[in-house]
Design an enzyme around this catalytic site. Structure first.
Site, PDB file in Angstrom:
ATOM      1  N   ASP A 446       0.819  -1.049  -0.115  1.00 14.63           N
ATOM      2  CA  ASP A 446      -0.142  -0.121   0.007  1.00 14.63           C
ATOM      3  C   ASP A 446       0.989   1.215  -0.046  1.00 14.63           C
ATOM      4  O   ASP A 446       2.146   1.274   0.297  1.00 14.63           O
ATOM      5  CB  ASP A 446      -1.038  -0.052   1.182  1.00 14.63           C
ATOM      6  CG  ASP A 446      -1.372   1.348   1.558  1.00 14.63           C
ATOM      7  OD1 ASP A 446      -2.265   1.555   0.508  1.00 14.63           O
ATOM      8  OD2 ASP A 446      -1.533   1.747   2.835  1.00 14.63           O
ATOM      9  N   ASP A 642      -1.462  -0.775   6.096  1.00 18.57           N
ATOM     10  CA  ASP A 642      -1.554  -0.105   7.446  1.00 18.57           C
ATOM     11  C   ASP A 642      -2.338  -1.081   8.429  1.00 18.57           C
ATOM     12  O   ASP A 642      -2.547  -0.731   9.608  1.00 18.57           O
ATOM     13  CB  ASP A 642      -2.111   1.137   7.233  1.00 18.57           C
ATOM     14  CG  ASP A 642      -3.687   1.409   6.702  1.00 18.57           C
ATOM     15  OD1 ASP A 642      -4.422   0.299   6.629  1.00 18.57           O
ATOM     16  OD2 ASP A 642      -4.072   2.392   6.439  1.00 18.57           O
TER      17      ASP A 642
END
Length: 754
Positions: A446, A642
């Site tokens: 990400d 995350d």
């Protein structure tokens, strides 16, 4: 049985296990109990993980079932505050037994070697002790050793005949017990021995030395296994025992379990923070290395969060407690590490299946060995010699085939690896994630908060169609005021820096992964990604393709008629990102970036970081689909995100890795969690996975190879060619050495450079 929601899951220490077969026996029997959905015993950590319905089968009943099998469970209610650590009592008992038996065994072993030398070397003097006196001495020594230090082996024989439970103790007990019984008949009832045609030989030395050597090997094994859990003990040592709590304007020292949420706690220089909390007064630098792996001290001041177990260096702090006990970050990390150390890697399934049938098979091989020696040996060697050789070989098979090394091969490596990872701020959810890391060939990132710092700043504002930069920023801030998105925070911070006045939007609506809309100054405005603008208006944004916007995340402001402005936000790469990705490439891994940003921004970040492949303009819900597509193409994927927004993709990947801070560790969101979110440790994660699987394979190779080679030697396969038989005494020493060597090989992981 109740529904899944009524199930209780608990991990408890098991006492009395002596080999992997013991663990398999407990697992099989508990799994048959109605109401039990999972019974998983880890011989390496000596713990049982249970999932059961406490209504239909209370924990006390399960404990009684384990006791009935000949083992014990350490129940939570039975553990006093200052209890010894699990296994300490057994280690103490084992040490006492070895201290009693080993000196006697060494004496007997030396005498045995002396006697063998006298038989083989002309002129070598025999021991100046009458044979009858030697036999009587050995009888008393062997009896004493079998009845106390070796009692567990005799009990193993009893369990085998009563319950059909065959374990390592059964093998050793049958071997040493048979040797003692045969020898006792020769010593106390010589006429009976002669009438049965038994060879005039005694095997007391086998009973004495094998029992002592096996116990000594188990002691070394227990001490080595204790070292594998040092990481958890180091984390436990971080937990403060007392805290200085403010009551009525004075400091009162109380046990840490008497501190409650909302209490004010003093943290003096050089002491550990006893709770999770927030700095209410003072400032200082804290050593958070055991929590995050970050070696540099972290400065804390009023309003900053602090974590239980971190070390206050010089300043004085007053901390308002936010979490205590099992809810603190440290307690949750300890629980996660213990859970991972107690879990089983898929590769262990093979060892478990073999261990479950291994002992009965060995008993059959030992019986077959004796029968073959009698059938083949009587015509050529005579009954007495054939029986003597047959017994020697059968005893050797029983002793050398103990499956301890097989049972220790996987769990010891897992325990050491998980502990080593925890010491470096790398938390593994289970052993399966650790094993799968070895096969990963693609790392998917990400962007925001993973590759970048996750702290975007507005660096460019463009007014369009008569709107000024100030107006665009104020309108954007009004729209984002109710939002909690990181980009919203960046816009609000820039508006505060510019001291802009604005009224929060009315009728606020958030569109997941795209943008927001609301009423500002009487007109409805939209703020979001270029893709959001195109979906709402059907128009493109060619001006954003200019080079001047490269590397910036673009947010556009518009109403139902026209574009009003564009904001450019910059989120800097983490300082360690470039070096980490370069290391991954050196290790032969491909890198991919998944991001919702437009392609020009994504490619600019990817070029700066050294990423191989970019997949841009991806909605959060689509990330898991892209991971699945890579897997369908044959890739083994490690997804780094995350831990919250990327949860579906993390779960879909072969291994999910969550970037987390020590105070908000997303321990349950992925197979691996990096405390502090430091990308520099990502290559270490993969290397640790590879080294661990390599160590497990080495352990299994030696454990299997040892038995494949040792059992035929013990059967006497070389005797027709060399006249050589494996003495059961040396078989016992070799068996003990195999277990110690497996544990030692696992401990090498502690020194591995990552």
């Amino acid at each position: 049985m109740g529904s899944d929601t009524s199930l209780s899951t608990i991990t408890l220490p098991v006492t009395g296990m002596h080999c992997a077969a013991c663990a398999s026996f407990i697992e099989r029997n508990l799994a048959k109990v109605p109401g039990v959905t999972l019974a998983q015993v880890n011989y390496g950590t000596e713990k049982l993980k249970l999932s059961f319905d406490p209504v239909s089968v209370p924990l006390a009943d399960l404990s009684a079932k384990v006791t009935e099998m000949g083992y014990g469970l350490v129940l939570p209610s039975l553990k006093p505050q200052a209890a010894e650590e699990p296994g300490a009592a057994e280690l103490k008992s084992l040490t006492a037994k070895v201290e009693f038996s080993l000196p006697l065994a060494v004496l007997v072993f030396v005498a045995m070697v002396w006697d063998l030398t006298a038989q083989l070397v002309p002129g070598w003097p025999r021991l100046p002790v009458p044979m009858r006196l030697q036999e009587l001495f050995l009888f008393f020594v062997a009896s004493a050793i079998l009845l106390w230090p070796g009692r567990q082996f005799l009990e193993g024989v009893g369990r085998f005949f009563v319950r059909g439970q065959a374990t390592m103790d059964t093998l050793v007990g049958l071997g040493t017990g048979t040797a003692w019984l045969y020898s006792t008949v020769q010593t106390l009832f010589p006429e009976v021995a002669r009438s049965l045609g038994l060879a005039p030989a005694v095997f007391y030395d086998v009973a004495i030395v094998v029992t002592s050597f096996v116990l000594f090997g188990k002691l070394l094994e227990a001490r080595s296994k204790k070292k594998t859990g040092e990481a958890v003990r180091a984390l436990l040592a971080l937990q403060a025992k007392t805290a200085l709590v403010w009551h009525g304007g004075i400091e009162v020292e109380v046990p840490v379990d008497q501190v409650f949420v909302g209490d004010l706690v003093s943290v003096r220089p050089g002491t550990q923070v006893p709770v999770d909390g927030e700095v209410a007064e003072g400032s200082s630098s804290l050593d958070e290395s055991m929590m995050t792996g970050e070696s540099l001290p972290v400065f804390k001041q009023v309003g900053d969060a602090v974590v239980c177990g971190t070390l206050n260096q010089k300043g004085w702090l007053k901390v308002k407690t936010t979490r205590v006990g099992a809810e603190t970050a440290l307690a949750r990390i300890i629980a996660a590490v213990e859970e991972a150390q107690g879990s089983k890697a898929p590769i262990q399934g093979l060892a478990d299946k073999i261990s479950a049938i291994f002992v009965p098979v060995v008993l059959g091989i030992a019986a077959l060995t004796l029968l073959v020696w009698l059938a083949v040996g009587i015509p050529t060697l005579g009954f007495q010699q054939a029986l003597s050789f047959g017994l020697t070989c059968a005893l050797g098979v029983l002793v050398i085939a103990c499956p301890c090394a097989l049972g220790l091969a996987t769990p010891t490596a897992i325990v050491v690896a998980v502990g080593k990872g925890a010491a470096r701020g790398i938390l593994f959810k289970d052993a399966e994630a650790l094993e799968k890391l070895a096969s990963v060939d693609t790392v998917v990132f990400d962007k925001t908060g993973t590759l970048t710092e996750g702290k975007p700043r507005v660096t460019k504002v463009l007014g369009i169609n008569g709107s000024s930069e100030t107006q665009v920023l104020a309108w954007a801030a009004a729209l984002e005021a109710p939002s909690e998105h990181p980009l919203a925070n960046a816009i609000l911070e820039r508006a505060a820096e510019d001291r802009l006045d604005f009224t929060p939007a009315e009728g606020f609506t958030a569109h997941a992964g795209q943008g927001v809309d609301g009423v500002v100054e009487g007109r409805r405005l939209w703020l979001g990604s270029p893709r959001f603008y195109q979906e709402i208006t059907g128009q493109s944004l060619a001006l954003l393709d200019e080079a001047s916007w490269a590397g910036l995340t673009s947010v556009v402001l518009f109403d139902e008629k026209q574009l009003l402005g564009v904001l450019g936000l910059e989120d800097k790469l983490k300082p360690t990102a470039v070096a980490a990705i370069a290391q991954l490439h050196q290790m032969g891994l491909e890198t991919v970036m998944l991001t919702g940003d437009r392609e020009s921004t994504a490619y600019a970040v990817a070029r700066a970081a050294g990423i191989d492949t970019v997949i841009a303009q991806v909605l959060p819900g689509e990330k898991a689909d892209h991971v699945a597509a890579l897997q369908k193409a044959g890739r083994k994927v490690l997804m780094a995100g995350d831990g919250v927004n990327d949860a579906p993709a993390l779960a879909r990947a072969d291994v999910g890795l969550a970037m987390a801070t020590g105070t908000d560790a997303a321990i349950q969101s992925a197979g691996v969690t990096l405390l502090g979110g430091d990308l520099a440790r990502l290559p270490s994660v993969v290397r640790l996975g590879r080294r661990t699987l390599r160590t497990i394979r080495q352990n299994l190779f030696w454990a299997f190879g040892y038995n494949v080679v040792g059992i035929p030697l013990a059967m006497g396969i070389l005797f027709p060619f060399t006249g050589w038989l494996l003495n059961p005494v040396f078989a016992g020493a070799a068996m003990a050495l195999s277990s110690v060597s497996v544990v030692t090989n696992s401990l090498r992981l502690k020194a591995a450079r990552l």
